[in-house]
Design a protein around this motif. Structure first.
Motif, PDB file in Angstrom:
ATOM      1  N   ASN A 250      16.490  -4.698  32.553  1.00 12.30           N
ATOM      2  CA  ASN A 250      18.364  -3.940  32.642  1.00 12.30           C
ATOM      3  C   ASN A 250      18.799  -5.660  32.672  1.00 12.30           C
ATOM      4  O   ASN A 250      18.975  -6.000  33.382  1.00 12.30           O
ATOM      5  CB  ASN A 250      18.593  -3.001  33.554  1.00 12.30           C
ATOM      6  CG  ASN A 250      17.035  -1.828  33.392  1.00 12.30           C
ATOM      7  OD1 ASN A 250      16.699  -1.592  32.123  1.00 12.30           O
ATOM      8  ND2 ASN A 250      16.476  -1.762  34.326  1.00 12.30           N
ATOM      9  N   HIS A 251      20.448  -4.549  32.312  1.00  6.28           N
ATOM     10  CA  HIS A 251      21.676  -5.864  32.750  1.00  6.28           C
ATOM     11  C   HIS A 251      22.101  -5.794  34.033  1.00  6.28           C
ATOM     12  O   HIS A 251      22.774  -6.617  34.372  1.00  6.28           O
ATOM     13  CB  HIS A 251      22.966  -4.634  31.913  1.00  6.28           C
ATOM     14  CG  HIS A 251      23.215  -3.242  32.987  1.00  6.28           C
ATOM     15  ND1 HIS A 251      22.397  -1.875  32.809  1.00  6.28           N
ATOM     16  CD2 HIS A 251      24.794  -3.264  33.440  1.00  6.28           C
ATOM     17  CE1 HIS A 251      22.643  -1.146  33.621  1.00  6.28           C
ATOM     18  NE2 HIS A 251      24.057  -1.959  34.232  1.00  6.28           N
ATOM     19  N   ASP A 252      21.081  -5.448  35.010  1.00  3.38           N
ATOM     20  CA  ASP A 252      21.756  -5.267  36.378  1.00  3.38           C
ATOM     21  C   ASP A 252      21.112  -6.241  36.495  1.00  3.38           C
ATOM     22  O   ASP A 252      21.046  -6.902  38.221  1.00  3.38           O
ATOM     23  CB  ASP A 252      21.630  -3.746  37.400  1.00  3.38           C
ATOM     24  CG  ASP A 252      20.803  -3.103  37.019  1.00  3.38           C
ATOM     25  OD1 ASP A 252      20.039  -3.642  36.642  1.00  3.38           O
ATOM     26  OD2 ASP A 252      20.915  -2.210  37.754  1.00  3.38           O
ATOM     27  N   GLY A 253      19.990  -6.601  36.311  1.00  4.25           N
ATOM     28  CA  GLY A 253      18.699  -7.685  36.988  1.00  4.25           C
ATOM     29  C   GLY A 253      17.802  -7.197  37.067  1.00  4.25           C
ATOM     30  O   GLY A 253      16.609  -7.637  37.561  1.00  4.25           O
ATOM     31  N   SER A 254      17.489  -5.742  36.857  1.00  5.86           N
ATOM     32  CA  SER A 254      16.222  -4.552  37.188  1.00  5.86           C
ATOM     33  C   SER A 254      15.435  -5.397  35.495  1.00  5.86           C
ATOM     34  O   SER A 254      15.788  -5.676  35.040  1.00  5.86           O
ATOM     35  CB  SER A 254      16.353  -3.111  37.841  1.00  5.86           C
ATOM     36  OG  SER A 254      17.519  -2.971  36.604  1.00  5.86           O
ATOM     37  N   PHE A 255      14.357  -5.083  36.699  1.00  2.02           N
ATOM     38  CA  PHE A 255      13.361  -4.114  34.326  1.00  2.02           C
ATOM     39  C   PHE A 255      13.074  -2.496  34.028  1.00  2.02           C
ATOM     40  O   PHE A 255      12.906  -2.148  35.395  1.00  2.02           O
ATOM     41  CB  PHE A 255      11.674  -5.008  34.867  1.00  2.02           C
ATOM     42  CG  PHE A 255      12.549  -6.483  35.157  1.00  2.02           C
ATOM     43  CD1 PHE A 255      12.368  -7.224  34.603  1.00  2.02           C
ATOM     44  CD2 PHE A 255      12.642  -6.919  36.474  1.00  2.02           C
ATOM     45  CE1 PHE A 255      12.785  -8.743  34.353  1.00  2.02           C
ATOM     46  CE2 PHE A 255      12.832  -8.410  36.905  1.00  2.02           C
ATOM     47  CZ  PHE A 255      13.098  -8.983  35.738  1.00  2.02           C
ATOM     48  N   GLN A 256      12.516  -3.049  33.573  1.00  2.00           N
ATOM     49  CA  GLN A 256      12.193  -1.013  33.061  1.00  2.00           C
ATOM     50  C   GLN A 256      10.420  -1.088  31.976  1.00  2.00           C
ATOM     51  O   GLN A 256      10.623  -2.138  31.310  1.00  2.00           O
ATOM     52  CB  GLN A 256      13.035  -0.629  32.209  1.00  2.00           C
ATOM     53  CG  GLN A 256      13.469  -0.761  30.450  1.00  2.00           C
ATOM     54  CD  GLN A 256      14.297  -0.138  29.998  1.00  2.00           C
ATOM     55  OE1 GLN A 256      13.961  -0.079  28.720  1.00  2.00           O
ATOM     56  NE2 GLN A 256      15.375  -0.522  30.401  1.00  2.00           N
ATOM     57  N   MET A 257       9.624  -0.807  32.212  1.00  2.00           N
ATOM     58  CA  MET A 257       9.094  -0.305  31.328  1.00  2.00           C
ATOM     59  C   MET A 257       8.168   1.233  31.282  1.00  2.00           C
ATOM     60  O   MET A 257       8.385   2.046  32.017  1.00  2.00           O
ATOM     61  CB  MET A 257       7.644  -1.341  32.270  1.00  2.00           C
ATOM     62  CG  MET A 257       7.115  -0.717  33.220  1.00  2.00           C
ATOM     63  SD  MET A 257       5.387  -1.976  34.196  1.00  2.00           S
ATOM     64  CE  MET A 257       4.727  -2.010  32.664  1.00  2.00           C
ATOM     65  N   SER A 258       7.439   1.497  29.405  1.00  2.00           N
ATOM     66  CA  SER A 258       7.098   2.669  30.284  1.00  2.00           C
ATOM     67  C   SER A 258       5.024   2.966  29.320  1.00  2.00           C
ATOM     68  O   SER A 258       5.203   1.493  28.818  1.00  2.00           O
ATOM     69  CB  SER A 258       7.775   3.295  29.156  1.00  2.00           C
ATOM     70  OG  SER A 258       7.837   3.126  27.530  1.00  2.00           O
ATOM     71  N   VAL A 259       4.470   4.206  28.802  1.00  3.27           N
ATOM     72  CA  VAL A 259       3.342   3.293  29.163  1.00  3.27           C
ATOM     73  C   VAL A 259       2.718   5.197  28.084  1.00  3.27           C
ATOM     74  O   VAL A 259       3.896   6.233  28.496  1.00  3.27           O
ATOM     75  CB  VAL A 259       2.672   3.724  29.878  1.00  3.27           C
ATOM     76  CG1 VAL A 259       2.210   4.855  30.929  1.00  3.27           C
ATOM     77  CG2 VAL A 259       0.551   3.727  29.522  1.00  3.27           C
ATOM     78  N   ASP A 260       2.982   5.309  26.829  1.00 10.07           N
ATOM     79  CA  ASP A 260       2.823   6.442  26.075  1.00 10.07           C
ATOM     80  C   ASP A 260       1.082   7.355  26.692  1.00 10.07           C
ATOM     81  O   ASP A 260       0.547   6.536  25.978  1.00 10.07           O
ATOM     82  CB  ASP A 260       3.907   6.891  25.198  1.00 10.07           C
ATOM     83  CG  ASP A 260       5.156   6.378  24.634  1.00 10.07           C
ATOM     84  OD1 ASP A 260       5.340   5.951  25.644  1.00 10.07           O
ATOM     85  OD2 ASP A 260       4.906   5.621  23.478  1.00 10.07           O
ATOM     86  N   LEU A 261       1.256   8.750  26.523  1.00 14.59           N
ATOM     87  CA  LEU A 261      -0.372   9.523  26.413  1.00 14.59           C
ATOM     88  C   LEU A 261       0.292  10.105  25.359  1.00 14.59           C
ATOM     89  O   LEU A 261       0.963  11.026  25.329  1.00 14.59           O
ATOM     90  CB  LEU A 261       0.011  10.299  27.600  1.00 14.59           C
ATOM     91  CG  LEU A 261      -1.101  10.738  27.798  1.00 14.59           C
ATOM     92  CD1 LEU A 261      -2.927   9.759  27.178  1.00 14.59           C
ATOM     93  CD2 LEU A 261      -1.593  11.508  29.237  1.00 14.59           C
TER      94      LEU A 261
END
Length: 347
Positions: A250-261
């Motif tokens: 992310n732009h603020d140095g944190s992260f993102q992720m996802s998982v689809d079902l």
């Protein structure tokens, strides 16, 4: 200071084991337009800590806490700048050697050198690594167990033999990997403790594009990036009808992720048997999100008062009404100008 002593100082034994790393990337390019001929980048736990390039010839800290290193060691930046200057000339010569070895003349060419180490904060085990790349492909890799170079390409055999037969050079490689780099990794971890060793839990949402699309479990705002996310049914992790996305910054140095079902073959009655689990390394409790149809955020569905909704749940009636008003306004404006034009012609 020994690694285990350092771990006690930081109080890491009470947390789950984490692999920490230090990586130094050096890149020399030939005839690449609008790009510095030499670039050096340092990373600790995949966070950039410094940058140097041949245009500025200045080593710049990328984290505020790196300034404390210079305060305690005034010669640090000067010494490391000298190292970068030396690597620039050394690797520039390597490019010319490899161009000759690959029967190349001009054109764009890139030489890359990666050196670093990682250690397990629970066992204290240290692993070092060195890799050499040329024009986007592996050229040489270093085996830490045997302290020897391995050549994946025929053109690299000469270099491999020359380096492996240089006992002084190989002793230096072993020292830097087993002593010098782990020392600096420990030291930098101590300086950047509050930043590098922080943990931030994410917000977790259930998303769905259309009623027939897979349901995505989306986590954003977590730190560090050592995390897992997965779907579970009746307490068992699922591997079928599941698609895991990459961890993205992310732009603020944190992260993102996802998982689809994919729920196309699941009856509505069985939805309650599913849940999404997010696990962050070093954090004891997981974030568990039950699969609940009412909690899903979707572009298609019902509005709060039960009317049919369009994208983002916005009432279709409001959209149609807005369009009609806009059309009437346009017609009115056009009619006014036509009326005005006719009146002018009659004069």
């Amino acid at each position: 200071m020994k690694i285990l002593d350092f771990l006690v100082l930081l109080g890491l034994h009470s947390a789950a084991a984490v692999i920490h790393s230090m990586k130094n990337f050096f890149t020399v390019s030939s005839q690449v337009p609008n790009f510095p001929e030499f670039v050096a980048v340092g990373m600790v736990d995949d966070v950039q800590i410094y940058h140097y390039d041949s245009k500025t010839r200045r080593l710049e800290p990328k984290q505020d806490w790196m300034n404390r290193v210079a305060e305690d060691d005034p010669q640090f930046w000067k010494s490391y700048t000298a190292i970068c200057l030396g690597y620039h000339q050394l690797f520039k010569g390597y490019i010319e050697t490899l161009k000759h070895r690959f029967n190349q003349t001009g054109g764009v060419h890139i030489f890359q050198w990666l050196v670093g180490c990682e250690w397990d904060d629970e066992s204290g085990e240290v692993n070092g690594f060195r890799q050499v790349g040329y024009d986007g492909e592996d050229f040489l890799s270093w085996d830490v167990k045997t302290n020897t170079w391995i050549a994946p390409k025929q053109q690299a055999v000469i270099t491999k033999n020359n380096w492996n037969n240089d006992k002084v050079l190989m002793a230096y490689y072993k020292y830097t990997i087993t002593q010098e780099l782990p020392y600096w990794l420990q030291k930098l971890m101590m300086y950047g403790r509050s930043s590098l060793m922080r943990t931030e839990l994410p917000s977790v949402s259930l998303l769905q594009k259309t009623p027939s699309s897979p349901v995505s479990c989306f986590a954003t705002g977590f730190y560090p990036d050592r995390a897992e996310i997965f779907w579970r049914k009746d307490g068992e992790e699922l591997h079928e009808n599941v698609e895991l996305g990459e961890i993205l910054p992310n732009h603020d140095g944190s992260f993102q992720m996802s998982v689809d079902l994919d729920l196309s073959s699941v009856t509505p009655e069985d939805w309650r048997r599913y849940e999404c689990v997010f696990h962050l390394s070093g954090v004891k409790d997981d974030i568990i999100t039950k699969l609940d149809k009412t909690a899903i955020q979707t572009n298609w569905g019902k509005t709060g008062d039960g009317r049919d909704g369009g994208p983002s749940g916005f009432p279709l009636g409001a959209v149609i009404g807005g369009v009609v008003v806009l059309l009437l306004l346009v017609v009115g404006i056009v009619g006014f100008f036509l009326w005005k034009k006719n009146n002018n012609c009659e004069r």
